[in-house]
Design a protein around this motif. Structure first.
Motif, PDB file in Angstrom:
ATOM      1  N   ASN A   1      -0.424 -11.723  -9.071  1.00  0.00           N
ATOM      2  CA  ASN A   1      -0.570 -10.673  -8.058  1.00  0.00           C
ATOM      3  C   ASN A   1      -1.555  -9.616  -8.553  1.00  0.00           C
ATOM      4  O   ASN A   1      -1.179  -8.547  -9.027  1.00  0.00           O
ATOM      5  CB  ASN A   1       0.786 -10.035  -7.758  1.00  0.00           C
TER       6      ASN A   1
ATOM      7  N   CYS B   1       4.348  -4.931  -3.233  1.00  0.00           N
ATOM      8  CA  CYS B   1       4.382  -6.396  -3.244  1.00  0.00           C
ATOM      9  C   CYS B   1       4.685  -6.911  -4.645  1.00  0.00           C
ATOM     10  O   CYS B   1       3.847  -6.813  -5.546  1.00  0.00           O
ATOM     11  CB  CYS B   1       3.037  -6.959  -2.764  1.00  0.00           C
TER      12      CYS B   1
ATOM     13  N   ALA C   1       5.004 -12.829   1.111  1.00  0.00           N
ATOM     14  CA  ALA C   1       4.119 -11.709   0.785  1.00  0.00           C
ATOM     15  C   ALA C   1       2.975 -11.580   1.782  1.00  0.00           C
ATOM     16  O   ALA C   1       2.560 -10.468   2.124  1.00  0.00           O
ATOM     17  CB  ALA C   1       3.566 -11.881  -0.628  1.00  0.00           C
TER      18      ALA C   1
ATOM     19  N   LEU D   1       3.962  -8.650   4.638  1.00  0.00           N
ATOM     20  CA  LEU D   1       3.557  -7.475   3.868  1.00  0.00           C
ATOM     21  C   LEU D   1       2.048  -7.270   3.939  1.00  0.00           C
ATOM     22  O   LEU D   1       1.577  -6.306   4.530  1.00  0.00           O
ATOM     23  CB  LEU D   1       4.029  -7.590   2.413  1.00  0.00           C
ATOM     24  N   TRP D   2       1.257  -8.192   3.371  1.00  0.00           N
ATOM     25  CA  TRP D   2      -0.193  -8.016   3.400  1.00  0.00           C
ATOM     26  C   TRP D   2      -0.732  -8.024   4.826  1.00  0.00           C
ATOM     27  O   TRP D   2      -1.529  -7.152   5.207  1.00  0.00           O
ATOM     28  CB  TRP D   2      -0.868  -9.114   2.574  1.00  0.00           C
TER      29      TRP D   2
ATOM     30  N   VAL E   1      -1.480  -1.274   0.341  1.00  0.00           N
ATOM     31  CA  VAL E   1      -0.802  -2.349  -0.379  1.00  0.00           C
ATOM     32  C   VAL E   1      -0.823  -2.017  -1.869  1.00  0.00           C
ATOM     33  O   VAL E   1      -1.871  -1.674  -2.420  1.00  0.00           O
ATOM     34  CB  VAL E   1      -1.499  -3.705  -0.140  1.00  0.00           C
TER      35      VAL E   1
ATOM     36  N   THR F   1       9.129  -6.427   0.107  1.00  0.00           N
ATOM     37  CA  THR F   1       9.741  -7.699   0.475  1.00  0.00           C
ATOM     38  C   THR F   1      10.447  -8.281  -0.739  1.00  0.00           C
ATOM     39  O   THR F   1      10.144  -7.941  -1.878  1.00  0.00           O
ATOM     40  CB  THR F   1       8.708  -8.715   0.984  1.00  0.00           C
TER      41      THR F   1
END
Length: 559
Positions: free
Chosen positions: A66, A207, A216, A220-221, A231, A255
């Motif tokens: 990530n 995230c 994700a 989220l994104w 983000v 999340t």
């Protein structure tokens, strides 16, 4: 939610809408990027991709944690009309190489850690491996700096139907499959999630779930891109790092998957926990007790949803949904007997809440109105056909429904057990076992019975710093009014870590394979019909092996 004709309908258009946006778009450790900087970085990589030439969209394998580069390459593939292939970093050797070959990756984007995994493997990658942490990478991108997001002469703009992502399934019940996700599907999901979960421009989305997984990207994104929220990335999930990061970034949403909440709750509470900035979280597979305690401790609202990367069925909890329920399904979704193709009857419960007719009430969750938004598996026509037989979408997940139409998860397709001539599934048993205060997660699975059928075995992952008390566990079981008489495990395996996929979902294949014979963890056996457990010694294993032989089932003992 259907987009209006004048709304962006591709991920490329969503990115182009942020090309001049000065709002904070991305935070990672001590670095920050405005949205316009994120889009500029993506556009430079998209220009480099287009310079490769060749027929058809290039498939770009991304083997990264990530980190910001992951998001830049997602943007690059969207803008270039290429395909991002999120490679699962927990795979190794030939399994990893096979994932890359069967998704036709033309370039592998990675770093030093990923390159070490790929070293010596036959990848079949035409353009080789691109290391984002080497000086050569910056040199390749330099001529493409300042590339915009507008139309490129002679290059068709991406359309809603163009393939954008290949998302590998979690692999909880078999080898991971590559789910096709078009630009239009991802853009539509992102816009729906932004609206349904109340995303605003002022949100800070934290995230920790892996970016190669749909959780994700889709909740989220994607919605952050739609509204221009911020983000923030964490290299990996860390229970001890969760709250410091939330406070550092003033995160408002996050999340999760599986037992993440249990590990966060096991960290020491603080006097100001209720004052943290979190307002909401979205996830799957957390226990009822953990969700309630997380909301109480941190003062935020958690939303659980049922769905998958395939998109064939989605079920959401709504106000009034009973504890432990997935929610009511949308029109056309039913719990179906795979043999008769008929809908299963509603579940029946006794006065203590025990499920009485599981063999009849439990079936597979099926979308009988069609295949939903499922766009198929890449390069796997047989798996696609199995998911869409009879023109329906078959989830592979088991469930039952109560008299009011609420669904309850009962396990994966392979979670059936035949115990004393009764058919049981793992889900209801796991929901009881995970109530124990020392248990972070429970996995229930069948092991062979010496005479016939199966016995119930449970692997319990304990929270950090907790120990297993057999006498206390017996008392706990006695206090569970909805624990069916056939549900009590015959064997317990106590472990510090259940095997899991990279997205945090428990995978039971290794547990089934090891049974009670092997593995590094202590195993306890149940004493007759009591609720008591004692350590399983070698002579107990020898006795079991001999009993299997007496009943002609020697080939099932696994050792």
């Amino acid at each position: 939610m259907q987009p209006r004709f004048d709304e962006p309908v591709t991920v490329a258009e969503l990115l182009a809408a942020r090309a001049a946006d000065g709002h904070l778009g991305l935070c990672f450790e001590d670095r920050q990027w405005a949205w316009r900087d994120v889009v500029e970085a993506s556009a430079a990589r998209a220009s480099w991709l287009r310079s490769l030439g060749g027929a058809g969209p290039a498939h770009i394998g991304v083997l990264l944690g990530n980190v910001p580069e992951y998001l830049f390459w997602l943007g690059a593939t969207a803008l270039a009309g290429a395909v991002a292939v999120g490679i699962n970093p927990t795979r190794r050797g030939e399994a990893l190489a096979g994932d890359i070959r069967r998704t036709d990756c033309r370039v592998m984007v990675t770093d030093a850690d990923g390159a070490a995994m790929l070293d010596g493997l036959d990848l079949g990658v035409a353009e080789g491996v691109l290391r984002v942490d080497e000086p050569e990478f910056a040199e390749r991108l330099a001529p493409h700096a300042g590339a915009g997001t507008g139309p490129v002469p002679g290059v068709p703009a991406p359309t809603a139907g163009d393939l954008f992502l290949l998302l590998f399934t979690s692999g909880t019940t078999g080898s991971p499959k590559a789910v096709r996700c078009s630009q239009g599907r991802l853009a539509s999901i992102a816009k729906y999630a932004a609206d349904a979960y109340g995303f605003t421009r002022d949100d800070v989305a934290y995230c920790t779930m892996p970016l190669f997984h749909g959780n994700a990207l889709m909740v989220l994104w994607g919605p952050s891109l739609v509204v221009g929220a911020t983000v923030t990335l964490s290299r990996r999930f860390s229970a001890s790092g969760f709250l410091p990061d939330v406070r550092r970034y003033r995160a408002t949403t996050f999340t999760y998957v599986g037992k993440a909440l249990a590990y966060i709750l096991a960290t020491p509470p603080g006097d100001d926990d209720h004052a943290v900035s979190l307002r909401r979280g979205f996830g799957t597979e957390a226990s009822v007790a953990d969700r309630a305690e997380f909301e109480r401790r941190f003062g935020c609202v958690l939303t659980e949803g049922y769905g998958s990367s395939e998109g064939g069925v989605a079920i959401s909890r709504t106000p009034g949904t009973p504890p432990g329920s997935l929610g009511r399904p949308p029109e056309g979704v039913a719990i179906v007997d795979p043999e008769s193709l008929e809908e299963c009857p509603a579940a029946e419960f006794d006065g203590s809440g025990r499920l009485c007719n599981g063999a009849e009430a439990i079936g597979e969750i099926v979308n009988r109105s069609g295949i939903g938004s499922f766009e198929g598996y890449y390069g796997d026509a047989s798996a696609t056909a199995a998911r869409t037989r009879n023109g329906w979408y078959w989830t592979g997940d088991l469930a039952y429904r109560d008299a009011d139409g609420y669904y309850y998860f009962a396990g994966r397709g392979g979670d059936w057990m035949r115990v004393d001539s009764e058919n049981l599934t793992a889900g209801p048993i796991e929901r009881v076992l995970v109530r124990h205060p020392a248990v972070a997660a429970a996995a229930v699975y069948p092991v062979p019975d010496p005479r016939s059928g199966d016995q119930v075995m449970a692997a319990l992952e304990l929270l950090p710093g907790r120990s297993f008390d057999a006498d206390g566990f017996a008392g706990f079981l006695a206090d569970q009014p909805d624990l069916g008489t056939k549900w009590v495990p015959a064997f317990l395996r106590i472990t510090a870590a259940l095997p899991q996929t990279a997205s945090g979902k428990v995978t039971k294949g290794p547990l089934r394979g090891e049974g009670w014979w092997t593995g590094p963890d202590p195993v306890l056996r149940r004493l007759g019909a009591s609720l008591s457990f004692v350590p399983m010694e070698q002579h107990h294993r020898d006795e079991l092996r001999a009993e299997f032989g007496r009943h002609g089932r020697q080939g099932l003992v696994g050792a």
